[in-house]
Design a protein around this motif. Structure first.
Motif, mmCIF file in Angstrom:
data_model
loop_
_atom_site.group_PDB
_atom_site.id
_atom_site.type_symbol
_atom_site.label_atom_id
_atom_site.label_comp_id
_atom_site.label_asym_id
_atom_site.label_seq_id
_atom_site.Cartn_x
_atom_site.Cartn_y
_atom_site.Cartn_z
ATOM 1 N N GLY A 499 0.777 -1.230 0.000
ATOM 2 C CA GLY A 499 0.000 0.000 0.000
ATOM 3 C C GLY A 499 0.810 1.283 0.000
ATOM 4 O O GLY A 499 0.297 2.337 0.360
ATOM 5 N N MET A 500 2.072 1.202 -0.419
ATOM 6 C CA MET A 500 2.893 2.420 -0.492
ATOM 7 C C MET A 500 2.734 3.060 -1.858
ATOM 8 O O MET A 500 3.123 2.495 -2.878
ATOM 9 N N ASP A 506 5.870 11.451 1.870
ATOM 10 C CA ASP A 506 5.682 10.964 3.224
ATOM 11 C C ASP A 506 4.843 9.688 3.155
ATOM 12 O O ASP A 506 4.165 9.445 2.154
ATOM 13 N N PRO A 508 2.851 6.195 5.635
ATOM 14 C CA PRO A 508 2.391 5.740 6.951
ATOM 15 C C PRO A 508 3.538 5.167 7.778
ATOM 16 O O PRO A 508 4.502 4.622 7.238
ATOM 17 N N PRO B 31 -1.899 -6.551 1.849
ATOM 18 C CA PRO B 31 -2.633 -6.191 3.063
ATOM 19 C C PRO B 31 -3.920 -7.007 3.159
ATOM 20 O O PRO B 31 -4.259 -7.747 2.247
ATOM 21 N N TRP B 171 -7.945 5.233 -4.309
ATOM 22 C CA TRP B 171 -7.340 3.928 -3.995
ATOM 23 C C TRP B 171 -7.440 3.619 -2.508
ATOM 24 O O TRP B 171 -6.969 4.385 -1.681
ATOM 25 N N PRO B 173 -6.127 0.485 -0.439
ATOM 26 C CA PRO B 173 -5.363 -0.751 -0.654
ATOM 27 C C PRO B 173 -6.139 -2.002 -0.238
ATOM 28 O O PRO B 173 -6.038 -3.036 -0.903
ATOM 29 N N PHE B 202 -6.412 6.796 -0.361
ATOM 30 C CA PHE B 202 -5.256 7.567 -0.793
ATOM 31 C C PHE B 202 -5.518 8.125 -2.189
ATOM 32 O O PHE B 202 -6.068 7.423 -3.038
ATOM 33 N N THR B 212 0.658 14.289 -1.323
ATOM 34 C CA THR B 212 1.035 13.354 -0.260
ATOM 35 C C THR B 212 -0.024 13.282 0.836
ATOM 36 O O THR B 212 -0.322 12.206 1.356
#
Lengths: 587, 235
Positions: A499-500, A506, A508, B31, B171, B173, B202, B212
């Motif tokens: 999930g990056m 920045d 989590p 995840p 999105w 995840p 996100f 971000t």
């Protein structure tokens, strides 16, 4: 040097003169476009690109050859020798490469811990975009422009490229573009990565316009190079060298040339339309005034996906050129490998939409693009077959170029296989725009193209400079960069799937430890690059003299003295066999 | 290739496959899954792992084994071991196998895509509006605006996505779904949340300086509490 300084002064004076005089009358954006193109032309005049017209005007005949300087000075002027242009391209690539590595180090420093350390979001985005576009340019020009220019004419047994002036022009368009790109940092930067999607690229500071103009210039330079390679390979082959006696590197450059010629104009046109939107008030990509934002993405990726094959095909060529030399065996499955290059060229034009599966295009249309994209693994698989078949039962000599070729096989295998995950629509819905994609394209472009570039440079270093590089430093460079590269980018697959997102400054807290590991591992790459640059500079000045064929290779470039004389051959050679007859007869 | 070579390659590549498989499972590469569509995405993902991991192991084992077996060592002479510039059967088999594998994977991908996109029916519509750099959710049936995306568990929802300015992307995840929001256009995204919990939405398309931090909370609640939950959010 005089010509180079004159060109810089001409260019800068014209650029700032037009920018300041016109910005009162028309918009700053439009003034910038005009100033840049006039400045670029003035730079070319200063460097001596129009000398031929002057000579023609005065009725001088072929005076050019006598006026060219010798020694290091010829690298700073409009020289027509393809070998000089090749070296100019290589050195320029490593200047840009150094910029890109610096940018990457700043990014990794910022990303080492969660939360913002010392950069603002805008600064981070600019640095990230700068790293991206710089590495794209390096991957585009280093092998094709550098090693391609230097070795294709020699490998096919001719004196020079088909259009030497066009060749020099295509190189000298680059320095102004690079200067403009770096100067965009002072014009407010650009925060759209290297893809410049509108409407984001239409709004915002002047730095974005500098990016677009620099990108367009690189595109034009690339087209000139591509057409030159194709003509040279089609028309200037030595006697007896038919298409199935070409070294495989020449095949790869030829295939890349086809893509350059057919696709680059599309991205140039789409970027020009964005410039129109910014500078002239048109609305091609502005939906609020009837434009279409998705159209840009189609046009952009219609070039930018084939572009990765422009980068990787010559790298394939280098690797397959190197493996037979150090395995002392003929290249395995030469013919179908050559055909597979052409297969990649054809398929590369029908896969672009896999970059925009999530962009809101029609679902049913994603299926054919998924199939064509996955089909590319068939010709790419043939390249692997050729590499593995060449290694099997050889007499493997683990010299530095061979280490990089083997590293290429390892990295590109991971890069290629993970590409299937991105090509598959269901998993791409999850993986798109994450670190998984970042890891994937670094495995193909850094682990692939740049490793291929290193392999090629080490392999041909004795030929270009006439001296041998320091082999111990070369091996240290390989192990540092191979281990560093894999420890940096392998964890990114995990990060992305977890999930990056990509292109964020920045992240989590849960990713903190892995990100720190990635930043630490990247230090190995940086040390490796520094060792490489030191080795190259030191060895080309003080290295021990190398004989003309230190690797006992059979292709044409090794049959002439090192460094090759002007016009390469005393008399043009005649070719009878493929250059891969290793092991059969002792030579 | 002799029997000994063949057995060694098989043994080591299977070993490497098992090690890699263990690592991928142990580090939990995905995840948790919180929508019905996530199962299909994971299905496609795992199928590709099942194909690519053994290929990777086989090729790497082959290369490393070849390096040890055929190393020239200090011997720099030009001895003739084998002169082979091709093998028709190997080439044809290689091409046929890779073609079959890719077409198989593409077929599986198509099947999973239809499972994700096939059903156009939904129990609930939600309008999602993105602008630089925030999210807004509107429940037209209840006429409620909310800063938090609240979804009922087990009900199929239809998100109507639109953007005010530049391209953004939706999105979560845990839902495994990503969809860009285009200015001047409404894009649909249908899915069924299947697990209660708090998630994060996100923005995953670079949209400018605030990209971000362009996130929004997502909460999947029980069907019965749904109406009450969104009323609390009203502002």
């Amino acid at each position: 040097m005089f010509y180079f300084l004159r060109a810089l002064i001409f260019g800068l004076v014209t650029f700032s003169g037009i920018l300041f005089s016109l910005s009162y009358k028309i918009s700053l954006q439009a003034a910038m476009v005009l100033a840049y193109f006039s400045g670029n032309l003035a730079f070319l005049v200063g460097i001596g690109a129009v000398r031929c017209f002057k000579q023609w005007l005065y009725g001088e005949k072929d005076a050019e050859a006598h006026k060219e300087e010798t020694g290091w000075k010829r690298y700073f002027q409009f020289t027509l020798d393809h070998k000089v242009i090749g070296v100019q391209y290589l050195v320029t690539s490593f200047v840009i490469f150094t910029i890109a590595v610096t940018m990457a180090s700043i990014m990794r420093l910022e990303l080492a811990r969660p939360e913002m350390q010392f950069l603002s979001f805008e600064q981070y985005h600019t640095i990230m975009g700068m790293h991206g576009i710089s590495m794209i340019v390096v991957a585009l020009i280093a092998i094709l422009g550098g090693l391609g220019n230097y070795f294709v004419p020699i490998m096919i047994g001719t004196k020079d490229m088909a259009f030497p002036r066009l060749n020099a022009l295509s190189y000298w368009m680059l320095p102004p573009a690079v200067i403009l790109l770096v100067s965009s940092l002072f014009f407010g930067g650009f925060d759209f990565g290297w893809t410049a999607y509108p409407p984001l690229s239409v709004q915002g500071p002047l730095g974005k316009l500098s990016f677009l103009l620099a990108f367009i210039t690189v595109g034009f330079s690339s087209i000139f190079g591509g057409v030159n390679f194709m003509t040279t390979i089609l028309r200037l082959r030595a006697k007896g060298m038919d298409f199935f006696k070409l070294p495989i590197f020449v095949w790869s450059v030829f295939s890349a040339g086809i893509i350059v010629l057919l696709a680059t104009s599309v991205v140039a046109s789409s970027l020009i339309l964005v410039v129109f939107d910014r500078a002239m008030g048109t609305s091609f990509f502005d939906p609020s005034r009837g434009g279409n934002a998705l159209l840009y993405q189609h046009l952009f990726w219609f070039y930018s996906h084939p572009a990765v094959y422009i980068m990787i095909l010559p790298a394939f060529g280098i690797i397959l050129e190197i493996l037979p030399v150090y395995a002392r065996k003929p290249l395995f499955a030469y013919k179908i490998t050559a055909f597979s290059f052409i297969g990649i060229v054809i398929l590369s034009f029908v896969v672009w939409a896999h970059h925009i599966f999530t962009s809101g295009m029609w679902d049913l249309l994603t299926i054919p693009f998924m199939i064509t994209t996955e089909l590319i693994s068939v010709p790419t698989g043939v390249v692997f077959l050729s590499a593995l078949g060449t290694l099997w039962m050889g007499q493997i000599r683990l010299k530095v170029p061979m280490l990089f070729a083997l590293g290429f096989i390892f990295n590109f295998l991971i890069g290629g296989l993970t590409g299937i995950f991105n090509a598959d629509v269901p998993s791409d819905l999850h993986l798109h725009d994450t670190y998984f994609v970042v890891a994937h394209f670094h495995y193909t472009l850094f682990g692939g193209v740049i490793f291929g570039l290193f392999a090629g440079i080490y392999h041909w270093f004795p030929k270009i400079t006439g001296r041998m590089f320091n082999q111990t430093l070369g091996k240290i460079h390989f192990w540092l960069i191979f281990i560093g590269f894999n420890s940096t980018f392998l964890p990114m697959f995990w990060l992305g799937a977890r999930g990056m997102r990509r292109r964020v400054a920045d992240y989590p807290l849960e990713f903190g430890n892995v990100q720190l590991w990635v930043s630490l591992a990247a230090i190995l790459i940086i040390i490796g690059v520094i060792i490489f640059l030191y080795n190259m500079v030191q060895s080309s000045i003080k290295g021990t003299m190398a004989d003309s064929n230190p690797w006992q290779a059979h292709s044409l470039e090794w049959q002439i003295p090192s460094p090759p004389p002007k016009e390469n051959f005393e008399q043009l050679p005649e070719v009878k066999t493929l250059p891969y007859e290793y092991g059969k007869i002792s030579t | 290739m002799k029997v000994k070579d063949f057995l060694t390659l098989t043994f080591f590549s299977m070993g490497l496959t098992l090690i890699l498989w263990f690592l991928i499972t142990y580090t939990k590469i995905m995840p948790q899954a919180a929508s019905y569509e996530a199962k299909h995405v994971d299905g496609a993902f795992n199928a590709m792992l099942a194909v690519t991991v053994p290929i990777f192991a086989l090729v790497i084992t082959f290369v490393v084994y070849t390096l040890f077996r055929y190393s020239a060592g200090k011997d720099q002479s030009e001895g003739i071991k084998f002169y082979g510039s091709g093998n028709g059967i190997v080439e044809a088999a290689w091409i046929f196998l890779s073609l079959a594998l890719t077409l198989g994977l593409a077929a599986l991908g198509t099947k999973e895509l239809f499972a994700i996109r096939g059903n156009d029916q939904a129990d609930l519509n939600i309008q999602v509006k993105a602008s630089q750099f925030s999210w807004e959710f509107y429940y037209p049936e209840q006429n409620i605006f909310s800063p938090e995306l609240i979804l009922p568990e087990g009900k199929r929802v239809r998100l109507l996505l639109s953007s005010e300015d530049v391209v953004h992307s939706f999105w979560v995840p845990e839902f495994r779904l990503k969809q860009d929001l285009l200015p001047g256009k409404v894009v649909k995204l249908l899915f069924t949340p299947s697990k209660l919990g708090q998630y994060t939405l996100f923005c995953s398309e670079l949209c400018g300086s605030g990209h971000t931090t362009m996130t929004a909370p997502v909460r999947v609640v029980e069907k019965e509490q749904f109406a009450a939950s969104i009323k609390e959010q009203s502002w």
